[in-house]
Design a protein around this motif. Structure first.
Motif, mmCIF file in Angstrom:
data_model
loop_
_atom_site.group_PDB
_atom_site.id
_atom_site.type_symbol
_atom_site.label_atom_id
_atom_site.label_comp_id
_atom_site.label_asym_id
_atom_site.label_seq_id
_atom_site.Cartn_x
_atom_site.Cartn_y
_atom_site.Cartn_z
ATOM 1 N N VAL A 95 -2.694 -8.889 7.662
ATOM 2 C CA VAL A 95 -1.708 -9.643 6.894
ATOM 3 C C VAL A 95 -1.400 -10.918 7.654
ATOM 4 C CG1 VAL A 95 0.624 -9.652 5.912
ATOM 5 C CG2 VAL A 95 -0.672 -7.498 6.025
ATOM 6 N N ASN A 96 -1.520 -12.041 6.969
ATOM 7 C CA ASN A 96 -1.149 -13.323 7.561
ATOM 8 C C ASN A 96 0.362 -13.466 7.405
ATOM 9 O OD1 ASN A 96 -0.594 -15.982 8.206
ATOM 10 N ND2 ASN A 96 -2.322 -16.827 7.074
ATOM 11 N N THR A 97 1.092 -13.369 8.491
ATOM 12 C CA THR A 97 2.553 -13.436 8.460
ATOM 13 C C THR A 97 3.075 -14.850 8.649
ATOM 14 O OG1 THR A 97 2.632 -12.917 10.823
ATOM 15 C CG2 THR A 97 2.812 -11.061 9.288
ATOM 16 N N SER A 98 2.172 -15.814 8.709
ATOM 17 C CA SER A 98 2.592 -17.202 8.915
ATOM 18 C C SER A 98 2.751 -17.908 7.569
ATOM 19 C CB SER A 98 1.572 -17.944 9.782
ATOM 20 O OG SER A 98 0.437 -18.265 9.013
ATOM 21 N N ASP A 99 3.113 -19.174 7.616
ATOM 22 C CA ASP A 99 3.286 -19.974 6.404
ATOM 23 C C ASP A 99 2.113 -20.930 6.163
ATOM 24 O OD1 ASP A 99 3.750 -21.676 8.504
ATOM 25 O OD2 ASP A 99 5.665 -22.455 7.763
ATOM 26 N N GLU A 136 -1.090 -13.691 2.811
ATOM 27 C CA GLU A 136 -2.158 -12.871 2.211
ATOM 28 C C GLU A 136 -2.374 -11.576 2.989
ATOM 29 O OE1 GLU A 136 -6.853 -13.220 0.797
ATOM 30 O OE2 GLU A 136 -5.962 -14.825 1.984
ATOM 31 N N ARG A 137 -2.632 -10.496 2.245
ATOM 32 C CA ARG A 137 -2.950 -9.184 2.810
ATOM 33 C C ARG A 137 -4.340 -8.787 2.326
ATOM 34 N NH1 ARG A 137 -3.495 -4.352 0.722
ATOM 35 N NH2 ARG A 137 -3.143 -2.514 1.972
ATOM 36 N N VAL A 138 -5.186 -8.315 3.245
ATOM 37 C CA VAL A 138 -6.525 -7.868 2.865
ATOM 38 C C VAL A 138 -6.835 -6.527 3.518
ATOM 39 C CG1 VAL A 138 -7.489 -10.174 2.491
ATOM 40 C CG2 VAL A 138 -7.631 -9.140 4.752
ATOM 41 N N GLU A 139 -7.674 -5.757 2.829
ATOM 42 C CA GLU A 139 -8.236 -4.534 3.395
ATOM 43 C C GLU A 139 -9.699 -4.829 3.686
ATOM 44 O OE1 GLU A 139 -7.565 -1.189 0.819
ATOM 45 O OE2 GLU A 139 -5.387 -1.494 0.826
ATOM 46 N N MET A 140 -10.086 -4.614 4.937
ATOM 47 C CA MET A 140 -11.427 -4.985 5.377
ATOM 48 C C MET A 140 -12.210 -3.730 5.750
ATOM 49 S SD MET A 140 -10.373 -8.311 7.652
ATOM 50 C CE MET A 140 -9.274 -7.351 8.668
#
Length: 190
Positions: A95-99, A136-140
């Motif tokens: 998960v990208n926790t930035s802006d 954005e959240r991704v499952e890799m």
């Protein structure tokens, strides 16, 4: 050529050889690790082996992240028990926790180190860089198997627990990924 000329020529030769050795060290070390499994380096396979043993192995999953990446990163399962030679499919979440968009690349290894030679990945998010948009959240996925030859090697015959570990590092996006980010970036209105 005088004694000083010969000395200068020899010193230039030494510097040239040292420079070539330094230049070749990184690709040679990478090749060596992939070939031997040294330092827990895994192999890449195109397909699972035809043989599946009636012996089980437990694969544990670990996730780490450099402090400057701006993501959270974790395995979606802590461990998986499968037969040696059987294909496993595990997922990691990022998960990208930035802006802002951030690009990262995963490095990996296997413990114990000697098991790296027998741990094969078919598909892995670590093969390419990952760019996540802000929030954005991704499952890799990672698709893998443990080569049945692990039981034939005296150093690994008793190994029944393997840890697959990833660490995400911030990287500069490739020119193709950067172009996509530039197109997606909002423009300021005056």
């Amino acid at each position: 050529m005088g004694p000083n000329g010969r000395l200068v020529s020899m010193l230039l030769g030494v510097v040239l050889i040292m420079g070539l050795g330094a230049w070749a060290a990184v690709p040679f070390y990478s090749w060596f690790c992939r070939t031997t499994g040294y330092a827990g380096t895994t192999n890449i396979a195109t397909a699972a082996p035809g043989e599946v043993l009636d012996q089980y192995i437990t694969v544990r999953f670990d996730a780490n992240i450099d402090k400057d990446v701006g993501w959270t990163f974790r395995p979606m399962q802590r461990e998986m028990k499968l037969k040696i030679g059987e294909t496993g499919l595990a997922f990691y979440e990022a998960v990208n926790t930035s802006d802002r968009p951030i690009t990262g690349t995963a490095s990996y290894n296997v413990a114990p180190d000697q098991a790296g030679y027998y741990f094969d990945k078919i598909e892995c998010f670590c093969f390419t860089e990952q760019t996540l948009a802000a929030g954005e959240r991704v499952e890799m996925p990672v698709s893998f198997f443990v080569d049945p030859d692990i039981v034939k090697d005296p150093e690994t015959a008793k190994v029944r627990d393997i840890t697959l570990s990833y660490t995400f590092h911030r990287s500069k996006p490739s020119s193709k990924a950067q172009a996509a980010l530039d197109v997606a970036a909002p423009t300021a209105v005056n």
